[in-house]
Design an enzyme around this catalytic site. Structure first.
Site, PDB file in Angstrom:
ATOM      1  N   ASP A  15       0.823  -1.020   0.034  1.00 57.73           N
ATOM      2  CA  ASP A  15       0.030  -0.034  -0.055  1.00 57.73           C
ATOM      3  C   ASP A  15       0.822   1.123  -0.178  1.00 57.73           C
ATOM      4  O   ASP A  15       0.592   2.304  -0.564  1.00 57.73           O
ATOM      5  CB  ASP A  15      -0.975   0.110   1.211  1.00 57.73           C
ATOM      6  CG  ASP A  15      -2.130  -0.894   0.882  1.00 57.73           C
ATOM      7  OD1 ASP A  15      -2.328  -1.458  -0.080  1.00 57.73           O
ATOM      8  OD2 ASP A  15      -2.839  -1.419   2.003  1.00 57.73           O
ATOM      9  N   ARG A  96       1.376   4.074  16.420  1.00 52.39           N
ATOM     10  CA  ARG A  96       1.184   5.218  15.691  1.00 52.39           C
ATOM     11  C   ARG A  96       1.491   6.407  16.354  1.00 52.39           C
ATOM     12  O   ARG A  96       2.125   7.195  15.365  1.00 52.39           O
ATOM     13  CB  ARG A  96      -0.448   5.116  15.477  1.00 52.39           C
ATOM     14  CG  ARG A  96      -1.161   3.877  14.771  1.00 52.39           C
ATOM     15  CD  ARG A  96      -0.153   3.352  13.616  1.00 52.39           C
ATOM     16  NE  ARG A  96      -0.701   2.133  13.047  1.00 52.39           N
ATOM     17  CZ  ARG A  96       0.144   1.013  12.550  1.00 52.39           C
ATOM     18  NH1 ARG A  96       1.478   0.940  12.913  1.00 52.39           N
ATOM     19  NH2 ARG A  96      -0.498   0.142  11.882  1.00 52.39           N
ATOM     20  N   ASP A 125      -6.274   3.090  12.559  1.00 56.53           N
ATOM     21  CA  ASP A 125      -5.086   3.638  12.636  1.00 56.53           C
ATOM     22  C   ASP A 125      -5.171   5.001  11.795  1.00 56.53           C
ATOM     23  O   ASP A 125      -4.289   5.780  12.035  1.00 56.53           O
ATOM     24  CB  ASP A 125      -4.148   2.614  11.465  1.00 56.53           C
ATOM     25  CG  ASP A 125      -3.777   1.505  12.432  1.00 56.53           C
ATOM     26  OD1 ASP A 125      -3.438   1.720  13.762  1.00 56.53           O
ATOM     27  OD2 ASP A 125      -3.576   0.270  12.004  1.00 56.53           O
ATOM     28  N   SER A 177      -3.709  -9.239   6.559  1.00 60.43           N
ATOM     29  CA  SER A 177      -3.188  -7.822   6.800  1.00 60.43           C
ATOM     30  C   SER A 177      -2.362  -8.189   8.311  1.00 60.43           C
ATOM     31  O   SER A 177      -3.188  -8.101   9.132  1.00 60.43           O
ATOM     32  CB  SER A 177      -4.191  -7.105   6.612  1.00 60.43           C
ATOM     33  OG  SER A 177      -3.633  -5.586   7.391  1.00 60.43           O
TER      34      SER A 177
HETATM   35  N1  ARG Z   1      -7.235  -3.546  15.012  1.00 62.66           N
HETATM   36  C1  ARG Z   1      -5.964  -3.296  15.888  1.00 62.66           C
HETATM   37  C2  ARG Z   1      -6.114  -1.993  16.180  1.00 62.66           C
HETATM   38  O1  ARG Z   1      -6.697  -1.140  15.737  1.00 62.66           O
HETATM   39  C3  ARG Z   1      -4.964  -3.967  14.764  1.00 62.66           C
HETATM   40  C4  ARG Z   1      -4.790  -2.852  13.619  1.00 62.66           C
HETATM   41  C5  ARG Z   1      -3.804  -3.282  12.751  1.00 62.66           C
HETATM   42  N2  ARG Z   1      -3.396  -2.524  11.614  1.00 62.66           N
HETATM   43  C6  ARG Z   1      -3.184  -2.596  10.475  1.00 62.66           C
HETATM   44  N3  ARG Z   1      -3.016  -1.884   9.708  1.00 62.66           N
HETATM   45  N4  ARG Z   1      -3.316  -3.841  10.183  1.00 62.66           N
HETATM   46  O2  ARG Z   1      -5.215  -1.526  16.825  1.00 62.66           O
END
Ligand code: ARG
Length: 405
Positions: A15, A96, A125, A177
């Site tokens: 991505d 993040r 995110d 992912s």
């Molecule tokens: N659901 C989890 C969170 O919001 C994991 C997110 C993983 N991020 C990703 N871009 N695959 O913290």
């Protein structure tokens, strides 16, 4: 006049690799790629830096933030035993805000007009990146190329191939992912989107299945000082190293697999798989030591704040005022959380089998039923009478009114 610059949070994956070219074509900007190492297992920092350039970035920087991640992000989360929905140790949610901090720093250094991330519009995110930037640099623009573009994975691959963008080979194959860092690994998508389907073994990388876990337990001693672990089996090490050591050691026993239905901030329920062997071991041990060292009103209140604290971080409010006020509370609460915890790793569990502390509030003389007993049981009689007085009064009225229990 030169084009405006955008600093993109670059992971080296599909991505963000295609996002570089897309931003150039559609937003008429120059892109600075910024990859942040938070312990996701980047083998070669130079290689990822070069990949950013090969994908069309004018500049590409890679930041080794592993120590900073441990000391400024994992440490406060551990002091708060932070677990979203009481299950998820906030792996991605913790990294993040740190990535944002470096994006903003690089944006200042390169005189950029904005920052960008490679998140879709369906997850948490995007919120963490953008709200983080709004806090640290409200003047910077936030761009979300993948959300705006809305391409499927396969279409993105074709688009990249058409333009000769060197995409990572793995991306055609991996059905999930993945996001990972020193505090754990996350997996979504593919077969995992069926909440009834048992996760296939190929989802997991940091943990063995319980079936394959050794038949002999591993026992370790964790030393904590003021709420933070400082040594394993008597050997002192920096937090980043200690977390990595435990992650590996507990993963070998299948500790820290989490399969859950999660409430995302954007309203979606999603099925998530996590592997957090080190985080689960440390939180389990830390909580236990707190039980030994915290005064009971403080302990009770701390437990009630922990969920709130985790939720703030999950919801992208890391840099906000409530988070820092709660940090002050967590620091104060942890000031006597020092001592040792014995943890047994065995068949998917990290179990506390012993704990001790020079500043424990546990008192043998108070607890014992043996002759060393110093607890004055005569005091209990009056205590119980007064404690029960409100209910006794209430029950008497009920009886008077003919409403016996
Ligand atoms: N659901 C989890 C969170 O919001 C994991 C997110 C993983 N991020 C990703 N871009 N695959 O913290």
């Amino acid at each position: 006049m030169s084009k405006p610059r955008i600093v993109l949070a670059y992971s080296g994956g599909l991505d963000t690799s295609v996002a570089i070219e897309w931003l150039k074509e559609h937003k008429n900007v120059e892109v600075v790629a910024c990859a942040v190492d938070v312990g996701q297992g980047i083998d070669d920092l130079d290689e990822i830096r070069q990949r950013g350039l090969d994908c069309g970035a004018v500049e590409s920087v890679v930041v080794d933030a592993r120590q900073e991640f441990a000391e400024q992000f994992i440490a406060p989360a551990l002091k708060a035993n932070a677990m979203y929905m009481n299950k998820y140790p906030l792996v991605s949610a913790l990294s993040r805000p740190l990535i944002v901090k470096h994006l903003v720093r690089v944006a200042r250094e390169t005189d950029a007009a904005g920052v960008a991330h490679g998140c879709t519009g369906k997850g948490n995110d995007q919120v963490r990146f953008e709200v983080g930037t709004m806090c640290l640099a409200p003047d910077l623009e936030n761009l979300a190329p993948i959300r705006e573009w809305g391409l499927t994975r396969d279409a993105a691959i074709d688009w990249a191939i058409e333009r000769g963008i060197p995409i990572p080979i793995k991306s055609k194959q991996s059905p999930y992912s993945i996001d990972e860092n020193a505090w754990g690994r996350t997996a979504e998508c593919g077969i995992l989107e069926d909440p009834w389907a048992q996760p296939p073994e190929d989802v997991f990388e940091r943990t063995v299945s319980v079936a394959d876990a050794p038949d002999e337990p591993d026992e370790l001693i964790l030393t904590f000082e003021q709420g933070l672990p400082v040594a394993v089996d008597g050997q002192r090490m920096p937090l980043a190293e200690l977390v990595a050591h435990l992650d590996e050691r507990a993963g070998r026993h299948g500790v820290g697999r989490i399969d859950m239905i999660e409430d995302r901030l954007v309203g979606i329920k999603s099925r998530e798989l996590y592997e957090c062997p080190g985080a689960i071991t440390l939180i389990t041990a830390h909580r236990d030591l707190e039980d030994l060292c915290l005064e009971q009103e403080l302990a009770e209140h701390k437990r009630s704040e922990e969920g709130r604290y985790a939720q703030l971080i999950y919801n992208g409010l890391w840099w906000g005022p409530l988070k820092s006020a709660l940090d002050a509370f967590m620091d104060a609460a942890n000031s006597y959380v020092s001592g040792e915890v014995r943890v047994q790793l065995f068949k998917g569990h990290a179990t506390v089998v012993g704990r001790r502390s020079d500043v424990a509030l546990y008192s043998y003389e108070m607890a014992t039923y043996d002759e060393d007993d110093q607890f004055d049981q005569t005091l209990a009689e009056g205590f119980v009478k007064l404690w029960g007085l409100p209910l006794k009064t209430w029950a008497a009225r009920a009886a008077n009114q003919g409403k016996g229990l």
